[in-house]
Design a protein around this motif. Structure first.
Motif, PDB file in Angstrom:
ATOM      1  N   THR A 181       0.808  -1.227   0.000  1.00 14.07           N
ATOM      2  CA  THR A 181       0.000   0.000   0.000  1.00 14.07           C
ATOM      3  C   THR A 181       0.834   1.267   0.000  1.00 14.07           C
ATOM      4  O   THR A 181       0.283   2.371  -0.111  1.00 14.07           O
ATOM      5  N   THR A 182       2.146   1.149   0.103  1.00 12.31           N
ATOM      6  CA  THR A 182       2.994   2.346   0.181  1.00 12.31           C
ATOM      7  C   THR A 182       3.677   2.684  -1.141  1.00 12.31           C
ATOM      8  O   THR A 182       4.067   3.833  -1.348  1.00 12.31           O
ATOM      9  N   ALA A 183       3.848   1.703  -2.011  1.00  9.14           N
ATOM     10  CA  ALA A 183       4.462   1.969  -3.315  1.00  9.14           C
ATOM     11  C   ALA A 183       3.459   2.665  -4.221  1.00  9.14           C
ATOM     12  O   ALA A 183       2.281   2.290  -4.258  1.00  9.14           O
TER      13      ALA A 183
ATOM     14  N   GLY B  29      14.353  -4.368   0.977  1.00  9.60           N
ATOM     15  CA  GLY B  29      14.219  -3.993   2.376  1.00  9.60           C
ATOM     16  C   GLY B  29      14.543  -5.140   3.309  1.00  9.60           C
ATOM     17  O   GLY B  29      14.767  -6.278   2.889  1.00  9.60           O
ATOM     18  N   GLU B  30      14.559  -4.835   4.593  1.00  8.21           N
ATOM     19  CA  GLU B  30      14.984  -5.806   5.591  1.00  8.21           C
ATOM     20  C   GLU B  30      14.078  -7.028   5.644  1.00  8.21           C
ATOM     21  O   GLU B  30      14.510  -8.128   5.984  1.00  8.21           O
TER      22      GLU B  30
ATOM     23  N   TRP C 146      15.536   1.661   6.597  1.00  9.82           N
ATOM     24  CA  TRP C 146      15.931   1.934   5.214  1.00  9.82           C
ATOM     25  C   TRP C 146      14.683   1.859   4.341  1.00  9.82           C
ATOM     26  O   TRP C 146      14.049   0.805   4.235  1.00  9.82           O
ATOM     27  N   ARG C 147      14.314   2.977   3.717  1.00  2.36           N
ATOM     28  CA  ARG C 147      13.109   3.001   2.889  1.00  2.36           C
ATOM     29  C   ARG C 147      13.469   2.465   1.509  1.00  2.36           C
ATOM     30  O   ARG C 147      13.768   3.211   0.570  1.00  2.36           O
ATOM     31  N   ALA C 148      13.461   1.158   1.414  1.00  2.00           N
ATOM     32  CA  ALA C 148      13.887   0.491   0.188  1.00  2.00           C
ATOM     33  C   ALA C 148      12.967   0.855  -0.973  1.00  2.00           C
ATOM     34  O   ALA C 148      11.775   1.151  -0.778  1.00  2.00           O
ATOM     35  N   PRO C 149      13.489   0.845  -2.209  1.00  2.00           N
ATOM     36  CA  PRO C 149      12.653   1.181  -3.369  1.00  2.00           C
ATOM     37  C   PRO C 149      11.344   0.408  -3.433  1.00  2.00           C
ATOM     38  O   PRO C 149      10.316   0.970  -3.799  1.00  2.00           O
ATOM     39  N   ALA C 150      11.363  -0.888  -3.072  1.00  2.00           N
ATOM     40  CA  ALA C 150      10.142  -1.686  -3.159  1.00  2.00           C
ATOM     41  C   ALA C 150       9.030  -1.146  -2.283  1.00  2.00           C
ATOM     42  O   ALA C 150       7.846  -1.405  -2.551  1.00  2.00           O
TER      43      ALA C 150
ATOM     44  N   ALA D  96       8.354   2.054  -1.876  1.00  2.00           N
ATOM     45  CA  ALA D  96       7.899   3.381  -2.293  1.00  2.00           C
ATOM     46  C   ALA D  96       7.592   3.500  -3.778  1.00  2.00           C
ATOM     47  O   ALA D  96       6.732   4.301  -4.168  1.00  2.00           O
ATOM     48  N   VAL D  97       8.283   2.745  -4.616  1.00  2.00           N
ATOM     49  CA  VAL D  97       8.187   2.897  -6.066  1.00  2.00           C
ATOM     50  C   VAL D  97       7.533   1.654  -6.654  1.00  2.00           C
ATOM     51  O   VAL D  97       7.959   0.528  -6.376  1.00  2.00           O
ATOM     52  N   ALA D  98       6.518   1.833  -7.452  1.00  2.00           N
ATOM     53  CA  ALA D  98       5.839   0.698  -8.072  1.00  2.00           C
ATOM     54  C   ALA D  98       6.783  -0.036  -9.019  1.00  2.00           C
ATOM     55  O   ALA D  98       7.495   0.579  -9.810  1.00  2.00           O
ATOM     56  N   ASP D  99       6.782  -1.358  -8.928  1.00  2.00           N
ATOM     57  CA  ASP D  99       7.617  -2.163  -9.813  1.00  2.00           C
ATOM     58  C   ASP D  99       6.989  -2.239 -11.200  1.00  2.00           C
ATOM     59  O   ASP D  99       5.800  -1.976 -11.386  1.00  2.00           O
ATOM     60  N   ARG D 100       7.816  -2.582 -12.175  1.00  2.00           N
ATOM     61  CA  ARG D 100       7.358  -2.725 -13.549  1.00  2.00           C
ATOM     62  C   ARG D 100       7.877  -4.022 -14.150  1.00  2.00           C
ATOM     63  O   ARG D 100       8.808  -4.629 -13.636  1.00  2.00           O
ATOM     64  N   SER D 101       7.260  -4.446 -15.239  1.00  2.00           N
ATOM     65  CA  SER D 101       7.589  -5.732 -15.853  1.00  2.00           C
ATOM     66  C   SER D 101       7.508  -5.600 -17.362  1.00  2.00           C
ATOM     67  O   SER D 101       6.791  -4.737 -17.889  1.00  2.00           O
TER      68      SER D 101
END
Length: 687
Positions: free
Chosen positions: A110-112, A389-390, A401-405, A407-412
């Motif tokens: 819910t955060t990405a 992330g951890e 650590w605010r890992a990319p996963a 905050a940022v939506a992944d793409r494919s």
């Protein structure tokens, strides 16, 4: 406010003592010897100097060359005099994989957020000079795999003792393009303290008698000839004036204009201001906005504040530009995930993201490990923690650590058939084919990397969570496989690829798998719709894919005809068992029909040396090909893997004649998306 921030640093500025360059080359030489037969003949007579046929990634000075001598291993070249026709290494450095289109699945947490902040990644894969064009015989390499979160990759490097205009080598571009990520070459005009000369800046932006920018034209020709996607321009040499700044802005505009028909990008680093001085602003303002307007994006220096980014985003919008074309720089070279970052200033937990952000030197995940003992598995464990992330589960983000996963939506890019993945990361300790070892030598070649699952690893179970990793102790094809190990006391679903694959009555999924310990019931999960909202899980239909006990590799063919037609939105495996198990997935393919793999032709040895170096080339296959694999065929018919490439040329070294062998025989095959191979083409060269 007076700012005295750090600058973007080169990775290899006149180092003293052993450099990474010497370590890589010595390792590669030792490993290459493993490719040779065990029985060899010594050359008769006195040793003679031989030509080094090794192709390297290209680098230049814009026009004039420095005084003095190059750094060890470097060759000084002028970009102004470069032509594709005169480039002897072009065939080895050209990327052939087109930039794939991407889609954005519904975020797994819910955060990405989709459509907001993006990530720029500035990576030094190797030193500027002596960076092999097509990989090397060592597994110790920054084999980046988390492409799903990256919007752009900059091939970082450059030094006054080697060269300051860098073209990315083909394996990096091939892997990035397969995952939909554009790659930029780097232009690094160093500070005077690092040997920078203002003349190089003037050379870069020079005009000819007709008012054209010859170096801009060359930069576009390099990018289109080599197959990459534009340039990162980093101007840090002081001493300029307003006239030089105006010339730089005009140069950027022309570089962008010339590149636009080819889809090229220009990314500007926050350095020079309109007076011509080098003055890092840490934000977008009246001093640097003209450079931003002349380019496609701008990488902001690292000392930004929340106020800086807020005003920068607003100014970008006022200038009719996208605020997410600004990358807030985050320097992780020294401390990685321990870096103190003002996250809420750029990607706040509530509200919209303020700007995009850029990582400087995320290869820290490899470099922070002890150089003499680090393994591919250790690197990927660290890299997974950095990007995911951890928790090591993007569906359950957390930690300081605010890992990319998170905050940022992944793409494919998995949106068309056929599709195949052998969970190959682009490096390994051995090379496997059909589960058998075809070379005992360690290797790296990022262009051979598969499209790996972007969400690593989403595991859903009401019982104990097993460990999931990419493992190098065994593989079906390439150098690695997916390993699930731990206690299975409840059914456990391991999510794999996010997809947009067409589903028909003819669609077939094939799993290549094995169990090393325990007994496992395997089911293939197929998701036929997207979740209704971010963070909601995919709903899978599960189809039987075998019950396995400890043993060798086997294949399960699962027909999807019972699911009807439509779209496949995700793939997974559900594992059921009892006690401690070790399950490997070595291959996953999806197809409607088998596709024949067209064969290459005209394999030939273009050049060879007495010490076992060979340059080979061929005509590419006429149809769709994933890559090519080059083998050596011994007298007894044994095939030994030498290298693979997406190009139509290859280099190998360290070969010697076996007992009673009068000639060396090479065999080349094309490999398709389903990892089927073509009929072979061969070439023989007398020793």
């Amino acid at each position: 406010m007076t700012r005295t921030p750090p600058t973007l640093r080169t990775s290899d500025v006149r180092a003293t003592g052993p450099t990474r360059r010497t370590v890589v080359l010595s390792t590669a030489g030792a490993a290459a010897a493993l490719l040779a037969p065990s029985v060899a003949h010594a050359a008769a007579g006195k040793p003679q100097a031989v030509e080094n046929l090794q192709p390297y990634a290209s680098y230049w000075f814009p026009d004039s060359l420095p005084t003095g001598t190059p750094d060890p291993g470097a060759v000084w070249r002028s970009l102004k005099t470069w032509t594709p026709e005169g480039d002897a290494d072009l065939a080895f450095n050209r990327s052939t994989v087109p930039l794939a289109s991407r889609f954005t699945p519904v975020p797994v947490n819910t955060t990405a957020r989709a459509g907001q902040a993006r990530i720029d990644s500035l990576v030094s894969f190797a030193p500027t000079a002596a960076n092999p064009s097509q990989g090397a015989a060592t597994a110790d390499y920054y084999a980046l795999t988390h492409w799903a979160y990256i919007d752009e990759l900059v091939f970082w490097g450059g030094s006054s003792g080697e060269g300051i205009v860098l073209a990315p080598n083909a394996p990096v571009v091939d892997a990035a393009h397969r995952n939909g990520v554009p790659v930029l070459g780097n232009i690094f005009l160093p500070p005077a303290a690092y040997g920078g000369q203002l003349q190089w800046t003037r050379d870069l932006v020079q005009k000819d008698s007709l008012g054209r920018f010859p170096i801009a034209e060359k930069l576009v020709r390099v990018a289109t000839s080599y197959g990459f996607d534009g340039w990162f321009v980093n101007t840090e040499t002081g001493g300029g004036d307003a006239a030089l700044a105006a010339q730089m802005i005009a140069f950027l505009k022309e570089l962008k204009r010339l590149g636009e028909p080819h889809g090229l990008r220009v990314n500007w680093y926050d350095s020079m201001v309109k007076s011509g001085a080098i003055s890092w602003q840490d934000d977008l303002n009246a001093q640097n906005q003209d450079f931003f307007l002349a380019a496609d994006s701008m990488f902001l220096n690292f000392n930004w504040t929340a106020e800086d980014l807020s005003s920068s985003g607003q100014l970008a919008q006022d200038l009719d530009r996208d605020r997410y074309e600004l990358w807030a720089g985050i320097d992780v070279e020294s401390n990685g995930w321990n870096t103190q970052v003002k996250w809420d200033a750029v990607i706040p937990s509530t509200g919209s993201h303020v700007t995009s952000f850029g990582f400087y030197r995320p290869e820290w995940t490899r470099n922070q490990l002890p150089a003499q003992t680090r393994t591919p598995g250790q690197f990927h464990a660290a890299d997974d923690r950095f990007w995911t992330g951890e928790s090591l589960d993007p569906a359950k983000p957390g930690g300081t650590w605010r890992a990319p996963a998170s905050a940022v939506a992944d793409r494919s890019t998995v949106s068309a058939l056929p599709f195949g993945c052998s969970f190959n990361t682009g490096h390994g300790l051995k090379w496997y084919e059909g589960g058998a070892v075809r070379s005992d030598a360690a290797w790296n070649q990022l262009g051979l990397q598969d499209r790996l699952p972007g969400r690593r690893w989403v595991v859903r179970t009401t019982g104990s969570r097993p460990a999931v990793t990419l493992d190098f102790a065994d593989a079906w094809r390439g150098g690695s496989s997916l390993l699930v190990s731990g206690t299975l006391n409840k059914p456990t679903t391991v999510e794999l690829h996010a997809t947009r694959l067409p589903l028909s009555s003819a669609t077939v999924v094939e799993l290549t798998q094995r169990v090393e310990s325990g007994s496992v019931k395997v089911e293939l999960g197929v998701a036929l719709r997207e979740p209704a909202k971010p963070g909601a899980p995919l709903t899978y239909s599960f189809l039987p894919a075998g019950t396995l006990s400890a043993g060798g590799w086997s294949k399960a063919t699962v027909r999807l005809s019972s699911l009807g037609t439509g779209t496949v939105y995700g793939l997974a495996v559900r594992l059921s068992g009892s006690g401690a198990v070790k399950y490997r997935l070595g291959g996953l393919t999806v197809r409607d029909a088998d596709e024949p793999v067209p064969a290459p032709s005209g394999l030939k040895v273009d050049k060879a040396t007495a010490d076992g170096q060979f340059r080979l080339s061929w005509q590419g296959a006429s149809g769709r090909v994933r890559h090519y694999e080059l083998y050596r065929v011994l007298k007894d018919g044994t095939r030994r893997f030498l290298t693979g490439t997406c190009a139509n040329a290859a280099y190998v070294k360290g070969l010697t004649a076996a007992q009673g062998e009068s000639a060396v025989t090479f065999e080349l095959r094309a490999v398709g998306e389903l990892f089927r191979t073509s009929s072979p083409v061969t070439a023989t060269r007398p020793w």
